[in-house]
Design a protein around this motif. Structure first.
Motif, PDB file in Angstrom:
ATOM      1  N   LEU C   6       0.858  -1.199   0.000  1.00  0.00           N
ATOM      2  CA  LEU C   6       0.000   0.000   0.000  1.00  0.00           C
ATOM      3  C   LEU C   6       0.886   1.237   0.000  1.00  0.00           C
ATOM      4  O   LEU C   6       1.766   1.387   0.851  1.00  0.00           O
ATOM      5  CB  LEU C   6      -0.894  -0.010   1.252  1.00  0.00           C
ATOM      6  N   GLN C   7       0.639   2.117  -0.958  1.00  0.00           N
ATOM      7  CA  GLN C   7       1.390   3.379  -0.999  1.00  0.00           C
ATOM      8  C   GLN C   7       0.515   4.485  -0.422  1.00  0.00           C
ATOM      9  O   GLN C   7      -0.567   4.755  -0.945  1.00  0.00           O
ATOM     10  CB  GLN C   7       1.775   3.718  -2.444  1.00  0.00           C
ATOM     11  N   LEU C   8       1.015   5.116   0.642  1.00  0.00           N
ATOM     12  CA  LEU C   8       0.240   6.211   1.242  1.00  0.00           C
ATOM     13  C   LEU C   8       0.492   7.503   0.484  1.00  0.00           C
ATOM     14  O   LEU C   8       1.462   7.644  -0.266  1.00  0.00           O
ATOM     15  CB  LEU C   8       0.625   6.388   2.708  1.00  0.00           C
ATOM     16  N   LYS C   9      -0.398   8.447   0.729  1.00  0.00           N
ATOM     17  CA  LYS C   9      -0.268   9.734   0.061  1.00  0.00           C
ATOM     18  C   LYS C   9       0.732  10.635   0.783  1.00  0.00           C
ATOM     19  O   LYS C   9       1.284  11.562   0.210  1.00  0.00           O
ATOM     20  CB  LYS C   9      -1.646  10.403   0.042  1.00  0.00           C
ATOM     21  N   TRP C  10       0.941  10.375   2.057  1.00  0.00           N
ATOM     22  CA  TRP C  10       1.758  11.293   2.843  1.00  0.00           C
ATOM     23  C   TRP C  10       2.434  10.515   3.956  1.00  0.00           C
ATOM     24  O   TRP C  10       2.384   9.282   3.948  1.00  0.00           O
ATOM     25  CB  TRP C  10       0.841  12.418   3.357  1.00  0.00           C
ATOM     26  N   PHE C  16      -3.838   7.907   8.362  1.00  0.00           N
ATOM     27  CA  PHE C  16      -3.840   6.559   7.787  1.00  0.00           C
ATOM     28  C   PHE C  16      -3.933   5.480   8.868  1.00  0.00           C
ATOM     29  O   PHE C  16      -3.514   4.340   8.673  1.00  0.00           O
ATOM     30  CB  PHE C  16      -2.555   6.349   6.963  1.00  0.00           C
ATOM     31  N   ALA C  17      -4.499   5.867  10.002  1.00  0.00           N
ATOM     32  CA  ALA C  17      -4.478   4.979  11.172  1.00  0.00           C
ATOM     33  C   ALA C  17      -5.092   3.621  10.882  1.00  0.00           C
ATOM     34  O   ALA C  17      -4.582   2.592  11.337  1.00  0.00           O
ATOM     35  CB  ALA C  17      -5.200   5.654  12.341  1.00  0.00           C
ATOM     36  N   GLY C  18      -6.221   3.601  10.110  1.00  0.00           N
ATOM     37  CA  GLY C  18      -6.929   2.340   9.866  1.00  0.00           C
ATOM     38  C   GLY C  18      -6.011   1.264   9.317  1.00  0.00           C
ATOM     39  O   GLY C  18      -6.054   0.101   9.747  1.00  0.00           O
ATOM     40  N   TYR C  19      -5.156   1.642   8.401  1.00  0.00           N
ATOM     41  CA  TYR C  19      -4.263   0.654   7.778  1.00  0.00           C
ATOM     42  C   TYR C  19      -3.230   0.158   8.767  1.00  0.00           C
ATOM     43  O   TYR C  19      -2.912  -1.027   8.804  1.00  0.00           O
ATOM     44  CB  TYR C  19      -3.591   1.266   6.539  1.00  0.00           C
ATOM     45  N   TYR C  20      -2.679   1.066   9.544  1.00  0.00           N
ATOM     46  CA  TYR C  20      -1.672   0.645  10.514  1.00  0.00           C
ATOM     47  C   TYR C  20      -2.280  -0.232  11.585  1.00  0.00           C
ATOM     48  O   TYR C  20      -1.680  -1.214  12.023  1.00  0.00           O
ATOM     49  CB  TYR C  20      -0.992   1.878  11.138  1.00  0.00           C
ATOM     50  N   VAL C  21      -3.514   0.111  11.989  1.00  0.00           N
ATOM     51  CA  VAL C  21      -4.183  -0.702  13.001  1.00  0.00           C
ATOM     52  C   VAL C  21      -4.403  -2.105  12.448  1.00  0.00           C
ATOM     53  O   VAL C  21      -4.115  -3.109  13.104  1.00  0.00           O
ATOM     54  CB  VAL C  21      -5.517  -0.048  13.427  1.00  0.00           C
ATOM     55  N   ALA C  22      -4.906  -2.170  11.209  1.00  0.00           N
ATOM     56  CA  ALA C  22      -5.166  -3.480  10.610  1.00  0.00           C
ATOM     57  C   ALA C  22      -3.889  -4.308  10.546  1.00  0.00           C
ATOM     58  O   ALA C  22      -3.896  -5.520  10.765  1.00  0.00           O
ATOM     59  CB  ALA C  22      -5.748  -3.303   9.207  1.00  0.00           C
ATOM     60  N   TRP C 222     -10.145   0.534  10.433  1.00  0.00           N
ATOM     61  CA  TRP C 222     -10.674   1.890  10.622  1.00  0.00           C
ATOM     62  C   TRP C 222     -11.718   1.906  11.737  1.00  0.00           C
ATOM     63  O   TRP C 222     -11.730   2.814  12.581  1.00  0.00           O
ATOM     64  CB  TRP C 222     -11.306   2.409   9.317  1.00  0.00           C
ATOM     65  N   THR C 223     -12.578   0.894  11.720  1.00  0.00           N
ATOM     66  CA  THR C 223     -13.618   0.859  12.749  1.00  0.00           C
ATOM     67  C   THR C 223     -12.975   0.789  14.130  1.00  0.00           C
ATOM     68  O   THR C 223     -13.341   1.523  15.049  1.00  0.00           O
ATOM     69  CB  THR C 223     -14.503  -0.385  12.541  1.00  0.00           C
ATOM     70  N   TRP C 224     -11.972  -0.089  14.225  1.00  0.00           N
ATOM     71  CA  TRP C 224     -11.304  -0.224  15.519  1.00  0.00           C
ATOM     72  C   TRP C 224     -10.627   1.096  15.910  1.00  0.00           C
ATOM     73  O   TRP C 224     -10.695   1.542  17.047  1.00  0.00           O
ATOM     74  CB  TRP C 224     -10.274  -1.358  15.424  1.00  0.00           C
TER      75      TRP C 224
END
Ligand SMILES: Nc1ncnc2c1ncn2[C@@H]1O[C@H](COP(=O)(O)OP(=O)(O)OP(=O)(O)O)[C@@H](O)[C@H]1O
Ligand SMILES: Nc1ncnc2c1ncn2[C@@H]1O[C@H](COP(=O)(O)OP(=O)(O)OP(=O)(O)O)[C@@H](O)[C@H]1O
Ligand SMILES: Cc1ncc(C[n+]2csc(CCO)c2C)c(N)n1
Ligand SMILES: [Mg+2]
Ligand SMILES: [Mg+2]
Lengths: 292, 271, 307, 258, 271
Positions: C6-10, C16-22, C222-224
Motif C-alpha cells: 500500500l502506498q500512502l499519500k503522505w 492513515f491509522a486504519g491501515y496501521y491498526v489493521a 478503521w472501525t477499531w
C-alpha cells in the motif's frame, strides 16, 4: 596540533557569534511576542519580551540554549535504539552516506580512468559529467525512487544512495582525471624507454601519481555524499533519517525538531569530514608521503 | 656520408656502428609555425664509445637523444640501433636513459625507484633485490634504500636516477645533463665514477652536457651542435687515453681540445 | 499469504491509522494477506509508484486521481473509506477576510502536488481569477507547514481539520481569532483518501479477491481505530520511523479523522462521486478534468467484500 | 594522446554522445512502452518545451534571474569580502575558519524551510538560500587563493618593503583569481540547485521548482523534464560563461595555456 | 672579531662596512629537529665590493643572503646594513634581490614585471616607462616588453628578473645563482654585463654561484662556505684588477685563485 594555540580565537569567535545569535533571537522572536500580547490585549515589559523570546515553542530563531537542550534531550537522554534518538536517525543517514560515498568513489574513479585512457571517452564524457551536476538532483529524486522501485529495489536505501553517489562522484572524478593525467612527459618517457606496456604505465605510474589528488577529493566528496543523503531523505519519502526529521519538524510545526536535526547533521558532517581527513592522513603516511 | 648505409654491409661485423644516424631531420609543428630542431644530422657511434654532446640551449641535444631512444620520430633520414629501428631497440630494452632532471617517482623509495625497470622487465624477486643492492652501492647510496626521494639532497637524487638506469644492464646509456644541478666537487666525483663504470663494462654512452671540461674529460668523441636549425657543427675525436686521472685536465692536450670545443661553441652562438 | 503493498499519500500519521491498526492487530494476516505500508513524501506522487510497480494499491484524493487518469494513468477507485472532506481554508480574522467575497486581492496559501484541484474548482465556481490577474487572488504555494499564516505572509492557508488547523491553535492563536471555510460547507467538497488500483490489474480475479480482503480488513482497522483513538494513535506512533511525531497531536488527529470516516462502509457512494466529478468539471476556463471520466471507479471490490 | 583536440572535436563528440543518449532513450521508451507518467520520450519533452515557451520563460525569470542571480552576487561578494577581512587578521583566520567550516558542513537544503520562514515565499528567500550556498565555496576558494602565492613571490614583495594593500593588489589577488573562478564555477551550479530547492518549501505560483513539483503531482512529466532541461541548459551556459571570463582574465595561468 | 661592533665607531666613515655580519647564528626548527643553517658567521662587505659566495648545496648561501635582506632573522649575532637593521634597510628599499629562480609574475608582461617595484615605490609614470626601457636594454631584452614570461626562454626570464632588480637602483644587489640555468656562452656574456654595470654604478653586490670560474672572474672577495653547520671556511680577497677581459681567465693569477677556491671547497666536502 595547533588546537591549543587557536583555542582562544575560536572561543572568542564562538562567543561573538553567540552574542549575535541571542540578539537576533530577541529581535526576530519579539514580533510574535508583541502580536500575541496585542491579541491578548496586554502590554509586556521589555524583560518579559526578552524572556519570552528565549522560550517560544515555535520560534523564528530558537535561542542557542534551546537548540542545545533539544540536542541533549534527543541524543544523550534517549536510548540509541529509540526512533526518537538523533543518534539512531543519524546512523541511518550515515549508512546512506557511506553507501553513496562508496558508490560515488567507484563511479568517479571508473569514469576518470575511461576519460584519461580513451580520447573518445574524454571528449564525450567530460562535458556531460559537468552538465550532470547542473541538473537539480531534487527534480530527479522522485524518478530515481520510482525507477529503482520498479527495478525491484526493496528499500529506500538504494535510491537514496544513488542520489548521494550522484553528488559525490563528481569531485572524485574531476580530481582523478587530474591525478591520472598528472605524470609529466619525463615520467611517461621513462617508462617508454623501458618498453613498458600501457597496463604497466597505468598501474605503476598513473595510479600512484593520482593518489594525492584522490585523497584531496575525498573530503569534498564525502560532504557531497552527505548532502545527497539528506536531500534524498528530505525529498524522496520522509521515512527516516536526519533529512526526514527536518521535514517532519517543519511539516508538523515543531521547529525545534528541525533545528536539532539540522545541527546534528552539521555535527555529523563535521565528524565525517574529520574522519575521512584522518584516514587520508594515515594512508598518505603509509604511502610514504611527506608528513604535512 | 649519405651512401654510408649502402656500404655498411661490406664492413666486418665488429666495426658496424651501434648507433647509426644518417641524414636525420626533425621538424616540430607548433602553433607558432614549424621548429627545425634537427637538420641533416649524421653520426656514427661505435660499441664502447663515450660520446658527449655539447651546444647552446635549444640546439637539439635532448631531441637527438630522444630520437635515438625512439621517444621522438625523425621526420627525415634513417636512424638504426644495432641494425634495428629505435622503436624496436626500445622494445628490446636496449636503453638506460638518465633524464635532465632526476625524475624519481615520489611515491616509491629509492630502492623502489631503482627496482621499477626490473619489475617492468620481469626480473625475478631475488634478482631484483640483488641488482638494486649492487647499483646503489655503485653510486654510493648504500643505506638509503628505504628513504623517499624528498629525503635526499638533489645530488643524491641524481645519483639514484643513474642507478635506476644502470640497474638492468642496458647496452646503451643515454644521459641528458645528468650532473646539471651539482656543484663542482660532487660532479668531479661522479665523473670519475662514470668513467670507471664505462671502462669496466664497455657500455656505449651518449652524454649531454653544458660543461666543456666535463665533455673533454669524459669523452672519446665530442659532438658540438649549433641551433636554428639544430645541427652538428663539429665532431672531435679525443686523443686522450682511456685511463684518465682528474689532473689530466691540466695537461696541454686537454686544454687544447677544450679550446677547440669552446671555439666551436662560440661559432654556434654567433652563427 | 498474498503480498499487498500500500502506498500512502503522505507521511505516517493518524490520517492513515486504519491501515496501521489493521496491520498491527493482525487483521490483514487474518485475511491471509502480507501487507507492506509505504509512507509517502513531498516529492512522491503515489500514482507514479503504482505505475512503476512499486505498489499494488494507493491512497489518493479523487481530484488528483481523476486528473492522473486523464493524463494517461488509468487508476480506478475501488473503495472510499473517507466519507467527507477534511479540507478547509483557515484565515486570520485580523487580515479582514470573513467571507468568500473578501478573497479578492488577498494572498491565499494552497497546497499543490495535485492537492490544488479542489481549491481551483472552488475559485472558478466563485469566479475569482487565480492567475495573479487584477481582482483575483494571489496564490502562494504553501509548503508543509502553517508558517505563512503565523508570519502573516498569507491571509488564509489551506488546512486539514485533523492536522494543520491544530498546529495554528497550538502555535497560540485562539479559535475565535480564526475564520474557517470548510469545503464541505462551501459545497465544493471532493472525495479524499480513497483506495485506487491500476485498471489493468482488475482483469485478474485473484487480484480482485486479494483487494476485497484487503479493503475488508482495512475497514475493520478503521472501525477499531475510530473506537480506540488513543491506542490507534499509539500504533501510528510506533510505525513512524522518524520518531518526530507527538502523541498529543496524533491522538487529536485520530479524533478528527474519525469524524471523516463516519458513515463510510468502504464502498464508494456514487452520489459523492458524481458531486466530485461535477465540481471538478465546472472549473471554468481551466477545469481540472475536461470530460466526464469513464470507468474511474468500480464497486466490484466492495461488493465482493460485503458478501 | 599527443594529438590535441580540435575545436570541432571538442564540440562534435559531446554533442554526438548527447544525441546518442537521446536516441537510445527515445527508442527504449517506445520499445518498452514506458508510461509517459514515469519517463517521457525526448520528443514529448521537446514538444512540451515548444508548446509552453511563455510559462518556461516566466519560471526562468523568477528562479534564475530573481532567485539565483541575486543570491549569487550577494553570496559571492560576501564570500570574497569576508575572505579579504579574515586574511587580514590572523586572529580571525584562526578563530573563524573552524567555525565557518562547521557551518559549511551544514546541508544547506535544510536551511531552505527556515529561509522561507524568515524571508517569505517570494524570491527573497530563494536568494538567501543561494547566497548561503554560494558563500562558503567562495570564501574557502578565495582564502585558498590568497594563500597560493609561493614564498619567493612573497619574499620579492618583502624586498620591496611593499605594504599589505600593495601586496594584495599586485600579488595576492592576481594569484588568487584562478581559485576564485574555481569557486565561482562551483557556485553557479549550486545557485541554480539552491534556488530550485528553496521553491519546494513555499513559493509564488511560478518558478522552475514550483513547476517541477506541481507538474510532477499532475503526472505531466514532460513538463518536469522540460524544466530540468532548461535548468541544465542554464547551468551549463553559466558555467561556460564563467569559464570564458576565466580564460580571459587568468590567461596567464598554466591551466589556461594548455 | 666579536668586539667589532664596539670598535666600529672609531673608524673613519668612508671605511665603515655597508654590510656587517658578526657572529651570526641561525637554527631552523623543523619536525626532524633543529637544522643549524648558519654558525658564527662573520663578514664585512664594503661599499663597492663584489662578494661571491660559493659552497656545496645546503651550506647556507641562500640563508645568509636572506638574512642580509631581512627575510630571515638570525637566532644569534648581529647584522647591520648601513648601520641599520636589515629590516629597517629593507624598509628603506636598499635591496635589489635576484632569486635563485626567475620568479616573474605570470600575469604581468615582462615590462609589467620590471615595472612592479617602481609602482610599489611610487615612481612617476614617465619615470617608470623610462627606467623599464633602460634596464630591458641593459639585459638585451628590448622588444620583449609586451611578452608574457612563459613566452620567453628560461635564460631570457632570468635576465628579466635581473632587470627587475636593477630597475629601482638599489644600493645593494643580492643575486642568488642568477645564471644557474644558462649555458656557458650566455653566461660569459651576462658576466661581462654585470661586471660593466658594477664598474659603472659602484653598487655593492653579493653573488651566489656554484661555478668556481664565475666566482673568481667576478669577485673582489670570495667567500667559501661549508655545510653542517653552515659556516664560512675561507674568505679570499681577489688581487685581480677591476678591469677584467674574458681572457683574464687563462692568466696564472686567475688559475691560482681558482685552485685555492677549489681546495677550500673540497675541504668543505670532506669535513
Ligand atoms: N615537443 C616539442 N615541441 C615543439 N618544439 C620542441 C619540442 N621539443 C623541443 N622543441 C624545440 O626543439 C629545439 C631543440 O630542443 P632541445 O630540447 O633538443 O634542446 P637542447 O639542446 O636539449 O637544449 P637545452 O640545453 O636547453 O636542454 C628547441 O628550439 C625547442 O624549443
Ligand atoms: N625554511 C627552512 N626551514 C628549515 N630548514 C631550512 C629552511 N631554509 C633552509 N633550510 C636548511 O638550511 C640549510 C641551508 O639552506 P640554504 O638554502 O641556505 O642552502 P644553499 O647553500 O643556498 O644551498 P643551494 O646551493 O642548494 O641553494 C639547508 O640544510 C636547508 O635544508
Ligand atoms: C506533498 C504533499 N504536500 C501537502 C499535502 C497536503 N496534505 C493533504 S492531506 C495532508 C495530511 C494532513 O496534513 C497534507 C499535508 C499533500 N497531500 N502532499
Ligand atoms: Mg636538453
Ligand atoms: Mg640556495
Amino acid at each position: 596540533m595547533k588546537l591549543r594555540q587557536s583555542a582562544f580565537p575560536i572561543l572568542t569567535v564562538i562567543a561573538a557569534l553567540l552574542v549575535v545569535w541571542y540578539g537576533a533571537t530577541i529581535k526576530m522572536n519579539s514580533t510574535w511576542t508583541y502580536d500575541q500580547a496585542a491579541r491578548a490585549g496586554t502590554e509586556p515589559s521589555f524583560s518579559e519580551v526578552v524572556s519570552d523570546t528565549m522560550q517560544q515553542s515555535r520560534p523564528l530563531l530558537p535561542a542557542p540554549h534551546q537548540v542545545v537542550s533539544e540536542l541533549w534531550k534527543t541524543t544523550v537522554e534517549k536510548k540509541i535504539t529509540s526512533k526518537r534518538s538523533l543518534v539512531y536517525q543519524g546512523i541511518i543517514t550515515l549508512k546512506t552516506t557511506l553507501w553513496g560515498f562508496t558508490l560515488g568513489i567507484f563511479i568517479g574513479v571508473s569514469l576518470a580512468a575511461i576519460i584519461v585512457l580513451s580520447r573518445v571517452g574524454r571528449l564525450s564524457l567530460m562535458p556531460w559529467a559537468i552538465i550532470s551536476q547542473t541538473i537539480p538532483i531534487v527534480a530527479l529524486a522522485p524518478m530515481i525512487v520510482i525507477l529503482s522501485n520498479a527495478a525491484g529495489a526493496g528499500t529506500l536505501l538504494v535510491p537514496k544512495a544513488i542520489i548521494a553517489a550522484y553528488l559525490s562522484f563528481f569531485p572524485v572524478m574531476v580530481s582523478m582525471v587530474k591525478g591520472l593525467s598528472s605524470p609529466d612527459h619525463m615520467q611517461l618517457d621513462l617508462l617508454r624507454t623501458y618498453g613498458a606496456r600501457p597496463n604497466a604505465v597505468f598501474w605503476k605510474l598513473r595510479v600512484p601519481a593520482s593518489m594525492p589528488y584522490f585523497f584531496a577529493s575525498l573530503k569534498v566528496s564525502v560532504a557531497a555524499a552527505f548532502v545527497g543523503a539528506v536531500v534524498g531523505e528530505l525529498s524522496t519519502s520522509a521515512i527516516a533519517g536526519l533529512g526526514a526529521r527536518m521535514l517532519i519538524g517543519s511539516q508538523f510545526g515543531e521547529p525545534m525538531i528541525m533545528w536539532a536535526a539540522l545541527f546534528a547533521a552539521a555535527i555529523l558532517a563535521g565528524l565525517l569530514i574529520f574522519t575521512v581527513g584522518g584516514v587520508e592522513k594515515i594512508l598518505r603516511r603509509a604511502m610514504g608521503g611527506r608528513a604535512v | 656520408m649519405t651512401d654510408l648505409t649502402t656500404s655498411e654491409a661490406e664492413r666486418p661485423a665488429m666495426q658496424k656502428p651501434v648507433i647509426d644516424v644518417s641524414g636525420v631531420d626533425l621538424t616540430f609543428q607548433t602553433n607558432d609555425g614549424p621548429i627545425h630542431a634537427l637538420k641533416d644530422v649524421n653520426l656514427e657511434i661505435n660499441k664502447g664509445d663515450f660520446v658527449s654532446f655539447i651546444g647552446p640551449s635549444g640546439c637539439g641535444k635532448t631531441t637527438l637523444l630522444r630520437c635515438i631512444a625512439g621517444l621522438e620520430t625523425p621526420t627525415g633520414g634513417t636512424l638504426t640501433v644495432n641494425g634495428l629501428s629505435p622503436n624496436e631497440a626500445r622494445k628490446a630494452r636496449s636503453y638506460g636513459y638518465v633524464f635532465q632532471a632526476a625524475g624519481l617517482y615520489p611515491w616509491r623509495t629509492i630502492g623502489g625507484n631503482v627496482k621499477l625497470p626490473l619489475e617492468i622487465m620481469g626480473f625475478s624477486k631475488e634478482e631484483q633485490i640483488r641488482r638494486v643492492r649492487k647499483v646503489l652501492e655503485l653510486v654510493d647510496l648504500e643505506g638509503f634504500e628505504k628513504k623517499y626521494p624528498w629525503q635526499l639532497s638533489g645530488g643524491m637524487q641524481q645519483r639514484a636516477s643513474i642507478a635506476r638506469a644502470l640497474a638492468f644492464d642496458a647496452d646503451i646509456l643515454l644521459m641528458d645533463e645528468p650532473f646539471g644541478a651539482l656543484d663542482e666537487i660532487v660532479r668531479d666525483h661522479l665523473n670519475e665514477q662514470v668513467l670507471k663504470l664505462w671502462a669496466r663494462t664497455e657500455k656505449t654512452i651518449a652524454f649531454v652536457t653544458h660543461s666543456i671540461p666535463e665533455a673533454v674529460y669524459l669523452s672519446t668523441k665530442i659532438v658540438v651542435m649549433s641551433p636554428r636549425p639544430g645541427r652538428i657543427t663539429d665532431i672531435i675525436e679525443s686523443p686522450l687515453p682511456k685511463e684518465r686521472p682528474l689532473d689530466i685536465r691540466d695537461s696541454a692536450e686537454f686544454i687544447e681540445i677544450a679550446h677547440r670545443v669552446r671555439d666551436g661553441l662560440r661559432a654556434g652562438h654567433e652563427g | 499469504a498474498d503480498d499487498v503493498t500500500l502506498q500512502l499519500k503522505w507521511v505516517t500519521q493518524a490520517q492513515f491509522a486504519g491501515y496501521y491498526v489493521a496491520l498491527e492487530k493482525g487483521l490483514y494476516e487474518a485475511e491471509d494477506l502480507n501487507v507492506t505500508i509505504k509512507p509517502g513524501g513531498p516529492d512522491v506522487a503515489p500514482v507514479q509508484v503504482l505505475l512503476g510497480g512499486g505498489a499494488d494499491v494507493m491512497v489518493d484524493w479523487m481530484p488528483s486521481a481523476l486528473a492522473a487518469r486523464e493524463n494517461g494513468a488509468p487508476v480506478v477507485n475501488i473503495a472510499q473509506p473517507y466519507k467527507s472532506s477534511g479540507m478547509m481554508l483557515t484565515c486570520l480574522k485580523e487580515s479582514g477576510v470573513t467571507s468568500p467575497e473578501d478573497f479578492a486581492g488577498s494572498t491565499l496559501g494552497v497546497w499543490f502536488y495535485g492537492n490544488e484541484y479542489p481549491f481551483l474548482s472552488w475559485m472558478s465556481k466563485l469566479g475569482i481569477a487565480t492567475d495573479g490577474s487584477e481582482g483575483g487572488v494571489n496564490v502562494l504555494k504553501q509548503g508543509f507547514n502553517v508558517d505563512p499564516l503565523l508570519q502573516k505572509q498569507a491571509a488564509c492557508i489551506s488546512t486539514m481539520t485533523y492536522n494543520e488547523y491544530w498546529q495554528v491553535i497550538d502555535a497560540g492563536i485562539s479559535p475565535d481569532e480564526l475564520v474557517t471555510f470548510k469545503y464541505e460547507d462551501q459545497g465544493v467538497a471532493t472525495l479524499e483518501d480513497g483506495l485506487y488500483v491500476l485498471e489493468d490489474s482488475l482483469t485478474d480475479d485473484a487480484f480482485k479477491d486479494k483487494m476485497a480482503r484487503f479493503v475488508k480488513a482495512s475497514m475493520a482497522g478503521w472501525t477499531w481505530a475510530a473506537e480506540n483513538p488513543e491506542e490507534a494513535a499509539e500504533i501510528v506512533l510506533e510505525y513512524d520511523e522518524t520518531g518526530a511525531q507527538t502523541e498529543k497531536h496524533q491522538i487529536r488527529m485520530m479524533g478528527e479523522v474519525a469524524k471523516l470516516i463516519e458513515g463510510s462502509t468502504g464502498a464508494l457512494d456514487i452520489a459523492d462521486y458524481d458531486r466530485t466529478v461535477a465540481s471538478l468539471l465546472s472549473g471554468g476556463s481551466d477545469p481540472v478534468i475536461t470530460k466526464t471520466p469513464e470507468g474511474a471507479y468500480t464497486t466490484e471490490i466492495t461488493d465482493m467484500m460485503m458478501k | 594522446m599527443n594529438r590535441s583536440d580540435t575545436q570541432f572535436e571538442r564540440i562534435a563528440y559531446p554533442v554526438g554522445f548527447g544525441l546518442l543518449v537521446l536516441l537510445l532513450w527515445e527508442i527504449s521508451v517506445r520499445v518498452f512502452g514506458i508510461s509517459p507518467a514515469l519517463l517521457p520520450a525526448p520528443s514529448a519533452i521537446g514538444a512540451a518545451i515548444a508548446g509552453s515557451v511563455p510559462i518556461l520563460w516566466g519560471d526562468w525569470v523568477q528562479t534564475v534571474i530573481k532567485g539565483a542571480m541575486n543570491g549569487l552576487w550577494m553570496g559571492g561578494i560576501a564570500g570574497v569580502a569576508l575572505a579579504l577581512v579574515i586574511d587580514r587578521f590572523a586572529f580571525l583566520k584562526q578563530g573563524l575558519m573552524p567555525v565557518a567550516n562547521f557551518f559549511a558542513a551544514l546541508p544547506i537544503v535544510g536551511l531552505a524551510p527556515i529561509m522561507v520562514m524568515w524571508f517569505g515565499f517570494d524570491w527573497h528567500s530563494k536568494a538567501a538560500v543561494v547566497a548561503i550556498m554560494v558563500f562558503f565555496p567562495m570564501l574557502v576558494n578565495t582564502l585558498g587563493g590568497l594563500a597560493a602565492t609561493d614564498s619567493m613571490q612573497r619574499d620579492l614583495m618583502r624586498t620591496y618593503s611593499a605594504g599589505h594593500i600593495a601586496t594584495l593588489l599586485k600579488l595576492r589577488i592576481p594569484a588568487a583569481l584562478p581559485f576564485v573562478f574555481n569557486g565561482l564555477k562551483i557556485a553557479t551550479s549550486l545557485a541554480l540547485i539552491g534556488a530550485i530547492v528553496a521553491e519546494y518549501f513555499g513559493s509564488p505560483i511560478r518558478g522552475m521548482g514550483f513547476r517541477i513539483t506541481t507538474e510532477m503531482g499532475r503526472l505531466a512529466t514532460d513538463m518536469v523534464w522540460a524544466e530540468i532541461f532548461i535548468s541544465a541548459l542554464t547551468g551549463t551556459a553559466l558555467y561556460g560563461l564563467v569559464a570564458l571570463i576565466e580564460k580571459r582574465v587568468t590567461f596567464w595561468h598554466p591551466s589556461q595555456r594548455g
